[in-house]
Enzyme design. Structure first.
Site, short mmCIF file in Angstrom:
data_model
loop_
_atom_site.label_atom_id
_atom_site.label_comp_id
_atom_site.label_asym_id
_atom_site.label_seq_id
_atom_site.Cartn_x
_atom_site.Cartn_y
_atom_site.Cartn_z
N LYS A 216 0.80 -1.23 0.00
CA LYS A 216 0.00 0.00 0.00
C LYS A 216 0.84 1.28 0.00
O LYS A 216 0.35 2.36 0.33
CB LYS A 216 -1.01 0.04 1.17
CG LYS A 216 -1.85 -1.19 1.36
CD LYS A 216 -2.30 -1.84 0.08
CE LYS A 216 -3.29 -1.06 -0.71
NZ LYS A 216 -3.53 -1.73 -2.04
N THR B 175 3.27 0.71 -4.77
CA THR B 175 3.94 -0.33 -5.56
C THR B 175 3.45 -0.34 -7.01
O THR B 175 4.25 -0.32 -7.96
CB THR B 175 3.62 -1.73 -4.96
OG1 THR B 175 3.36 -1.61 -3.57
CG2 THR B 175 4.74 -2.70 -5.24
N LYS C 76 7.69 -8.01 -8.87
CA LYS C 76 7.23 -7.27 -7.70
C LYS C 76 7.50 -8.10 -6.44
O LYS C 76 7.39 -9.33 -6.49
CB LYS C 76 5.73 -7.02 -7.85
CG LYS C 76 4.99 -6.65 -6.59
CD LYS C 76 3.50 -6.56 -6.88
CE LYS C 76 2.71 -6.42 -5.59
NZ LYS C 76 1.26 -6.28 -5.84
N THR C 77 7.83 -7.44 -5.34
CA THR C 77 7.95 -8.19 -4.08
C THR C 77 7.59 -7.32 -2.89
O THR C 77 7.85 -6.11 -2.89
CB THR C 77 9.36 -8.78 -3.90
OG1 THR C 77 9.36 -9.57 -2.71
CG2 THR C 77 10.44 -7.72 -3.79
N HIS C 78 6.99 -7.98 -1.88
CA HIS C 78 6.78 -7.32 -0.59
C HIS C 78 7.67 -7.96 0.48
O HIS C 78 7.48 -7.72 1.67
CB HIS C 78 5.31 -7.46 -0.14
CG HIS C 78 4.35 -6.66 -0.97
ND1 HIS C 78 4.53 -5.33 -1.27
CD2 HIS C 78 3.17 -7.01 -1.54
CE1 HIS C 78 3.51 -4.91 -2.00
NE2 HIS C 78 2.68 -5.90 -2.19
N SER D 26 -4.67 3.04 3.78
CA SER D 26 -4.85 2.30 2.53
C SER D 26 -4.90 0.79 2.82
O SER D 26 -5.71 0.05 2.24
CB SER D 26 -3.70 2.64 1.58
OG SER D 26 -3.87 2.00 0.35
N TYR E 23 6.11 7.95 -2.52
CA TYR E 23 4.77 8.17 -3.09
C TYR E 23 4.53 9.68 -3.24
O TYR E 23 3.95 10.13 -4.22
CB TYR E 23 3.75 7.56 -2.11
CG TYR E 23 2.32 7.64 -2.53
CD1 TYR E 23 1.75 6.63 -3.30
CD2 TYR E 23 1.51 8.71 -2.13
CE1 TYR E 23 0.40 6.68 -3.66
CE2 TYR E 23 0.17 8.77 -2.49
CZ TYR E 23 -0.37 7.76 -3.27
OH TYR E 23 -1.70 7.81 -3.63
N PHE F 94 -3.57 9.20 -11.59
CA PHE F 94 -4.55 8.37 -10.87
C PHE F 94 -5.74 8.06 -11.76
O PHE F 94 -6.19 6.92 -11.86
CB PHE F 94 -5.00 9.09 -9.58
CG PHE F 94 -5.96 8.27 -8.78
CD1 PHE F 94 -5.52 7.21 -8.00
CD2 PHE F 94 -7.32 8.55 -8.80
CE1 PHE F 94 -6.41 6.44 -7.26
CE2 PHE F 94 -8.22 7.79 -8.07
CZ PHE F 94 -7.76 6.73 -7.30
N ALA G 176 -5.96 7.98 -15.06
CA ALA G 176 -5.65 7.06 -16.16
C ALA G 176 -5.52 5.63 -15.64
O ALA G 176 -6.00 4.68 -16.27
CB ALA G 176 -4.37 7.50 -16.86
N ARG H 31 -8.20 3.44 -5.13
CA ARG H 31 -9.23 3.90 -4.20
C ARG H 31 -9.33 5.43 -4.21
O ARG H 31 -10.25 5.99 -4.78
CB ARG H 31 -8.88 3.36 -2.79
CG ARG H 31 -9.93 3.57 -1.73
CD ARG H 31 -9.41 3.08 -0.39
NE ARG H 31 -8.28 3.87 0.08
CZ ARG H 31 -8.38 4.95 0.85
NH1 ARG H 31 -9.55 5.37 1.25
NH2 ARG H 31 -7.29 5.62 1.22
N LYS H 32 -8.37 6.12 -3.55
CA LYS H 32 -8.42 7.59 -3.52
C LYS H 32 -7.16 8.20 -4.11
O LYS H 32 -7.20 9.27 -4.69
CB LYS H 32 -8.53 8.07 -2.07
CG LYS H 32 -9.94 8.19 -1.54
CD LYS H 32 -9.90 9.04 -0.29
CE LYS H 32 -11.26 9.19 0.34
NZ LYS H 32 -11.16 9.84 1.67
#
Ligand code: A3P
Length: 324
Positions: A88, A91, A146-148, A178, A231, A267, A269, A297-298
């Site tokens: 969140k 990413t 991708k990785t968390h 988020s 971000y 956001f 697009a 979301r937002k």
């Protein structure tokens, strides 16, 4: 917004998968180094359980899908590009930018409409049958992954192969908000507790991929080799971030390409693009259409103000920034 409904065939496949998963979970043997966390009745998916394994929180889905063996088998290549994050944090946003730079796709449509997780799959779980994700082992170069996973949990070859790693961070208060909505949205969690309950769980280090501070600080400590972006920078000056990422990847971009990537990663697009708004999750039963919103979301900086008092926000930030 039109909802995506599942066909009978997909519904049947999903039900069959759920049954098979329930059977696997019932027979699951828990190894000694997987410590179960206390059950939290706020998770309304009765199948999900959280475990602490090697300092991080994973679920029984990771265990039954053999993720540890999958990481051990993974061999990074020098051409690999990883986008890592605590969930969140932005990413998907950074992934879409990286994918567009690498594939020279700066406009709308084309392959950019394909679900991002097929173009840029997750390392953390072996190819999940229900998701039709491509296995990272089968991908052509250059692999975008991708990785968390926390820095220290990455397969060692990620660090030794010359693969490139990027990491995105976000105001932890916005990450937590988020995360709360995401946990409500996905059916594999179906979180129905209050925001303060989820926030306390976040601080206790009991949400998936926690502990938060260790996660973030683990990557930031390696910012000499890992490209770290925020971000908030993506909001304030995306063009500069696109240029920094392109330079880090050794893939020069023209001003026109930068301008186009910036436009197509707004956001609006990315919400319009079913590939980045993960609309296929509705068909897969991962989310229930129309119930808890969509992935995009937002997309705001500072939504935390709607969930924390000023005092709570300060205390949370102080906690998040304490060195561990
Ligand atoms: P919100 O829930 O606050 O809207 P991740 O990809 O790490 O799961 O992060 C998801 C968060 O990033 C969501 O935050 C999502 O809306 C936001 N996001 C994704 N793409 C974005 C974009 N182009 N602009 C702004 N926010 C974006």
């Amino acid at each position: 917004m039109a909802t995506v409904s599942a066909t009978d065939e997909e519904t049947a496949r999903r039900e069959q998968h759920a049954k098979a998963m329930a059977a696997k979970l019932a027979q699951m043997k828990v190894p000694d180094d997987w410590k179960i966390l206390p059950a939290d009745p706020n998770y309304k998916n009765p199948l999900v359980r959280h475990f602490r394994h090697r300092g991080t929180v994973l679920t029984n889905y990771h265990l039954v899908n053999g993720c540890v063996e999958h990481w051990a088998r993974f061999q990074a290549r020098p051409t690999d590009i990883f986008v890592a994050s605590f969930p969140k944090s932005g990413t998907t946003w950074l992934q879409e930018i990286v994918w567009r730079i690498v594939h020279g796709e700066t406009g709308a449509g084309g392959k950019a409409d394909t679900p991002l997780e097929y173009r840029f799959p997750l390392l953390d779980m072996p190819s999940a049958v229900n998701m039709e994700m491509r296995s990272v082992h089968e991908m052509d170069d250059p692999r975008l992954i991708k990785t968390h996973l926390m820095y220290d949990l990455l397969p060692p070859s990620v660090h030794t192969s010359g693969a490139k790693v990027l990491y995105v961070t976000r105001d932890p208060r916005d990450v937590c908000v988020s995360y709360y909505h995401f946990s409500r949205m996905v059916n594999y969690e179906k979180y129905r507790g209050t925001f303060p309950e989820l926030r306390d769980r976040f601080v206790r280090g009991e949400v998936m991929h926690a502990p938060y501070r260790e996660h973030v600080q683990g990557y930031l400590r390696h910012s000499d080799t890992v490209l770290c972006v925020t971000y908030e920078q993506l909001h304030a000056d995306r063009a500069s971030v696109v240029r920094r990422v392109a330079a880090f990847l050794g893939r020069p971009v023209t001003d026109d390409q930068v301008e186009s990537i910036v436009r197509h990663t707004s956001f609006g697009a990315m919400k319009e693009n079913p590939g980045t708004n993960f609309r296929h999750w509705e068909k897969k039963g991962l989310v229930t259409a129309g119930q808890e919103g969509t992935f995009m979301r937002k997309g705001q900086v500072g939504d935390w103000r709607n969930y924390f008092t000023e005092e709570e926000g300060d205390a949370f930030l102080k906690w998040a920034n304490e060195p561990v």
